[in-house]
Design a protein around this motif. Structure first.
Motif, PDB file in Angstrom:
ATOM      1  N   ASN A  89       0.826  -1.213   0.000  1.00 22.87           N
ATOM      2  CA  ASN A  89       0.000   0.000   0.000  1.00 22.87           C
ATOM      3  C   ASN A  89       0.860   1.263   0.000  1.00 22.87           C
ATOM      4  N   ASP A  90       2.022   1.200   0.669  1.00 25.35           N
ATOM      5  CA  ASP A  90       2.925   2.346   0.641  1.00 25.35           C
ATOM      6  C   ASP A  90       3.422   2.615  -0.780  1.00 25.35           C
ATOM      7  N   LEU A  91       3.711   1.563  -1.510  1.00 25.33           N
ATOM      8  CA  LEU A  91       4.163   1.719  -2.902  1.00 25.33           C
ATOM      9  C   LEU A  91       3.024   2.240  -3.780  1.00 25.33           C
ATOM     10  N   LEU A  92       1.821   1.708  -3.576  1.00 20.21           N
ATOM     11  CA  LEU A  92       0.668   2.214  -4.328  1.00 20.21           C
ATOM     12  C   LEU A  92       0.448   3.693  -4.028  1.00 20.21           C
ATOM     13  N   GLY A  93       0.636   4.062  -2.763  1.00 18.71           N
ATOM     14  CA  GLY A  93       0.464   5.448  -2.368  1.00 18.71           C
ATOM     15  C   GLY A  93       1.477   6.388  -3.007  1.00 18.71           C
ATOM     16  N   ARG A  94       2.589   5.828  -3.455  1.00 13.28           N
ATOM     17  CA  ARG A  94       3.618   6.636  -4.112  1.00 13.28           C
ATOM     18  C   ARG A  94       3.490   6.585  -5.634  1.00 13.28           C
ATOM     19  N   GLY A  95       2.350   6.044  -6.101  1.00 14.07           N
ATOM     20  CA  GLY A  95       2.062   6.078  -7.529  1.00 14.07           C
ATOM     21  C   GLY A  95       2.415   4.839  -8.309  1.00 14.07           C
ATOM     22  N   VAL A  96       2.976   3.830  -7.647  1.00 18.02           N
ATOM     23  CA  VAL A  96       3.298   2.582  -8.341  1.00 18.02           C
ATOM     24  C   VAL A  96       2.006   1.841  -8.672  1.00 18.02           C
ATOM     25  N   GLN A  97       1.957   1.208  -9.842  1.00 15.51           N
ATOM     26  CA  GLN A  97       0.784   0.442 -10.262  1.00 15.51           C
ATOM     27  C   GLN A  97       1.151  -1.039 -10.385  1.00 15.51           C
ATOM     28  N   PHE A  98       0.205  -1.913 -10.048  1.00 18.17           N
ATOM     29  CA  PHE A  98       0.406  -3.351 -10.207  1.00 18.17           C
ATOM     30  C   PHE A  98      -0.135  -3.792 -11.563  1.00 18.17           C
ATOM     31  N   ILE A  99       0.659  -4.519 -12.325  1.00 20.91           N
ATOM     32  CA  ILE A  99       0.221  -5.002 -13.639  1.00 20.91           C
ATOM     33  C   ILE A  99      -0.687  -6.212 -13.496  1.00 20.91           C
ATOM     34  N   MET A 100      -0.381  -7.073 -12.505  1.00 19.12           N
ATOM     35  CA  MET A 100      -1.186  -8.278 -12.272  1.00 19.12           C
ATOM     36  C   MET A 100      -1.493  -8.412 -10.788  1.00 19.12           C
ATOM     37  N   ASP A 101      -2.529  -9.207 -10.477  1.00 21.96           N
ATOM     38  CA  ASP A 101      -2.748  -9.545  -9.074  1.00 21.96           C
ATOM     39  C   ASP A 101      -1.922 -10.778  -8.738  1.00 21.96           C
ATOM     40  N   THR A 102      -2.025 -11.259  -7.508  1.00 19.71           N
ATOM     41  CA  THR A 102      -1.167 -12.357  -7.080  1.00 19.71           C
ATOM     42  C   THR A 102      -1.498 -13.687  -7.772  1.00 19.71           C
ATOM     43  N   SER A 103      -2.658 -13.757  -8.400  1.00 20.00           N
ATOM     44  CA  SER A 103      -3.028 -14.979  -9.129  1.00 20.00           C
ATOM     45  C   SER A 103      -2.635 -14.930 -10.599  1.00 20.00           C
ATOM     46  N   GLY A 104      -2.055 -13.802 -11.021  1.00 24.03           N
ATOM     47  CA  GLY A 104      -1.637 -13.664 -12.413  1.00 24.03           C
ATOM     48  C   GLY A 104      -2.678 -13.049 -13.310  1.00 24.03           C
ATOM     49  N   ASN A 105      -3.796 -12.583 -12.731  1.00 16.69           N
ATOM     50  CA  ASN A 105      -4.830 -11.924 -13.531  1.00 16.69           C
ATOM     51  C   ASN A 105      -4.386 -10.501 -13.885  1.00 16.69           C
ATOM     52  N   GLN A 106      -4.618 -10.114 -15.130  1.00 23.12           N
ATOM     53  CA  GLN A 106      -4.138  -8.836 -15.637  1.00 23.12           C
ATOM     54  C   GLN A 106      -4.954  -7.669 -15.068  1.00 23.12           C
ATOM     55  N   LEU A 107      -4.259  -6.676 -14.494  1.00 24.69           N
ATOM     56  CA  LEU A 107      -4.899  -5.461 -14.001  1.00 24.69           C
ATOM     57  C   LEU A 107      -4.637  -4.286 -14.936  1.00 24.69           C
ATOM     58  N   VAL A 108      -3.458  -4.285 -15.551  1.00 19.98           N
ATOM     59  CA  VAL A 108      -3.083  -3.263 -16.527  1.00 19.98           C
ATOM     60  C   VAL A 108      -2.772  -3.978 -17.840  1.00 19.98           C
ATOM     61  N   PRO A 109      -3.489  -3.675 -18.924  1.00 15.65           N
ATOM     62  CA  PRO A 109      -3.241  -4.367 -20.207  1.00 15.65           C
ATOM     63  C   PRO A 109      -1.806  -4.159 -20.685  1.00 15.65           C
ATOM     64  N   TRP A 110      -1.215  -5.217 -21.220  1.00 17.50           N
ATOM     65  CA  TRP A 110       0.153  -5.114 -21.737  1.00 17.50           C
ATOM     66  C   TRP A 110       0.262  -3.995 -22.777  1.00 17.50           C
ATOM     67  N   GLU A 111      -0.772  -3.888 -23.615  1.00 16.31           N
ATOM     68  CA  GLU A 111      -0.701  -2.936 -24.723  1.00 16.31           C
ATOM     69  C   GLU A 111      -0.698  -1.477 -24.249  1.00 16.31           C
ATOM     70  N   SER A 112      -1.043  -1.237 -22.984  1.00 10.76           N
ATOM     71  CA  SER A 112      -1.033   0.136 -22.477  1.00 10.76           C
ATOM     72  C   SER A 112       0.353   0.555 -21.980  1.00 10.76           C
ATOM     73  N   LEU A 113       1.267  -0.399 -21.876  1.00 13.36           N
ATOM     74  CA  LEU A 113       2.619  -0.067 -21.424  1.00 13.36           C
ATOM     75  C   LEU A 113       3.431   0.530 -22.567  1.00 13.36           C
ATOM     76  N   GLN A 114       4.352   1.424 -22.201  1.00 13.62           N
ATOM     77  CA  GLN A 114       5.210   2.083 -23.185  1.00 13.62           C
ATOM     78  C   GLN A 114       6.669   1.718 -22.918  1.00 13.62           C
ATOM     79  N   HIS A 115       7.508   1.860 -23.949  1.00 16.75           N
ATOM     80  CA  HIS A 115       8.885   1.403 -23.840  1.00 16.75           C
ATOM     81  C   HIS A 115       9.689   2.118 -22.768  1.00 16.75           C
TER      82      HIS A 115
END
Length: 407
Positions: A89-115
């Motif tokens: 939660n401290d990392l989330l509070g500093r603006g970090v985003q999780f790409i997947m949850d702990t089960s491997g389900n996608q939270l942020v689509p791969w295609e939305s990531l930039q190089h």
């Protein structure tokens, strides 16, 4: 051992003083008796070893340093960095985003990531498939890598025995991030199968010794074996590695059992068993071993109850709870706030994955003894918080300040 720059909010003057004193008294770490904190009406026995391990501190340092050094950049974690809600939660509070949850389900689509996005690999490591996905997006997959060195040691052991044509048996929880990562790395070089406990190991043994037909294997171990696994041919030579946070006693029991099955099935002796069973030795990390042994030592002392502090999805913490539950009433909490009063507590039933409430958890006695420990991803500050919370019911919270000044 290297020291890490961990945020002060996770530190505890009280716990640091206690740990430093024990370290001075027992530099070789041979004494696993608990530390006695005697406050009169309440006596707390603190496990010899608990709290942040090398891999967790390494991951925290890298993650927070990455955030500090890259203002304005998008920063992602593949999933929870460690299994502790406060740190995540401290990392989330500093603006970090999780790409997947702990089960491997996608939270942020791969295609939305930039190089030019930053992606941090958690302490559990990640799969080769995910590394390739990041590379395809133009993101260097291992640039911000917090994988625990002891997890990587397991991968190296699996690779070593795979090159010698042994099939790898992974003792781990099939859906856990670390086991998924270990499975991915292992199956890239050799046939691999996951067993979650001694019962599944015994089931697997029935395919080794021919008690079951190979065709049955694929349904019984669905989702736990590598592509192209041949149950008839790939169980002729095997070796056992593990998820680093499993119960050490169970991992050893599984390895010993499979070893005996190989000897009996193929008529091997102590001198020839290596022809069919790889000597992997123990692949548990030092912290898992120390923390579990410390709990075993703590449980030799008479007590009224045990409190275990840590994230509810933390594998290593749940195993400490298991050990304590065998001997006495045990309360698994993630923070001091779950101790509502001297009688009421909200705690986690990890067997049924739900939070439950208990009343009268502190017995009505003139003097009570509590065993206290925490998981390898739990900040010491939370353990101090639990001690202070317990002392507050007796008007003794000031005693914690006195202890924090011990030399």
């Amino acid at each position: 051992m290297k020291t890490f720059n961990v945020p002060v909010i996770y530190r505890s003057p009280l716990i640091s003083a206690i740990k430093n004193q024990r370290k001075q008294e027992d530099r070789m770490k041979k004494d696993f008796t608990p530390t006695e904190l005697d406050f009169g009406p309440i006596r707390i026995l603190l496990a010899r070893h608990f709290g942040f391990c090398y891999g967790v501190e390494n991951a925290i340092e890298i993650a927070f340093k990455t955030v500090d050094e890259n203002p304005g950049k998008r920063i992602f974690l593949l999933s929870e960095m460690i299994h502790n809600p406060h740190v995540n939660n401290d990392l989330l509070g500093r603006g970090v985003q999780f790409i997947m949850d702990t089960s491997g389900n996608q939270l942020v689509p791969w295609e939305s990531l930039q190089h030019d996005d930053i992606v941090i690999i958690p302490a559990f490591g990640t799969t080769l498939e995910t590394e390739r996905q990041l590379a395809l997006l133009g993101i260097e997959p291992l640039k911000y890598n917090t994988t625990c060195p002891f997890v990587e040691r397991v991968w190296n052991k699996a690779e070593q025995i795979g090159k010698k044509n042994y099939t790898v048996i992974v003792h781990g929880k099939p859906k856990h991030e670390e086991t998924r990562a270990t499975f991915s790395h292992s199956q890239a070089g050799t046939p691999t199968v996951v067993v979650k406990d001694i019962k599944e190991a015994a089931l697997l043994a029935e395919f080794i010794n021919g008690q079951r037909k190979p065709d049955e294997f694929y349904d019984l171990f669905k989702g736990q074996y590598s592509p192209g696994f041949d149950a008839a041919a790939d169980l002729q030579r095997v070796g056992v590695v593990n998820q680093t946070t499993m119960l050490a006693t169970e991992t050893q029991a599984i390895a010993d059992y499979i070893r005996q099955v190989m000897m009996a099935t193929f008529g091997l002796t102590e001198a020839t068993v290596g022809e069919r069973f790889a000597d992997t030795r123990d692949t548990l990390c030092y912290a898992t071993n120390d923390n579990q042994t410390a709990v075993t030592g703590m449980l030799l002392e008479p007590a009224d109850l045990a409190i275990v502090v840590g994230g509810y999805n933390s594998s290593n913490t749940s195993h400490l709870v298991e050990l304590c539950e065998e001997k006495l009433p045990t309360y698994f909490i993630s923070s001091p706030e779950h101790i509502l009063s001297g009688s009421a507590i909200n705690h986690w039933d990890f067997h049924h994955k739900r939070e439950i409430s208990s009343n009268s958890f502190l017995p009505e006695k003139d003097r009570i003894t509590i065993l206290l420990t925490s998981g390898a991803s739990c900040p010491d500050a939370l353990v101090e918080g639990v001690i202070r919370r317990l002392l507050s019911f007796y008007g003794l919270e000031h005693k914690a300040d006195e202890l924090a000044t011990i030399d």
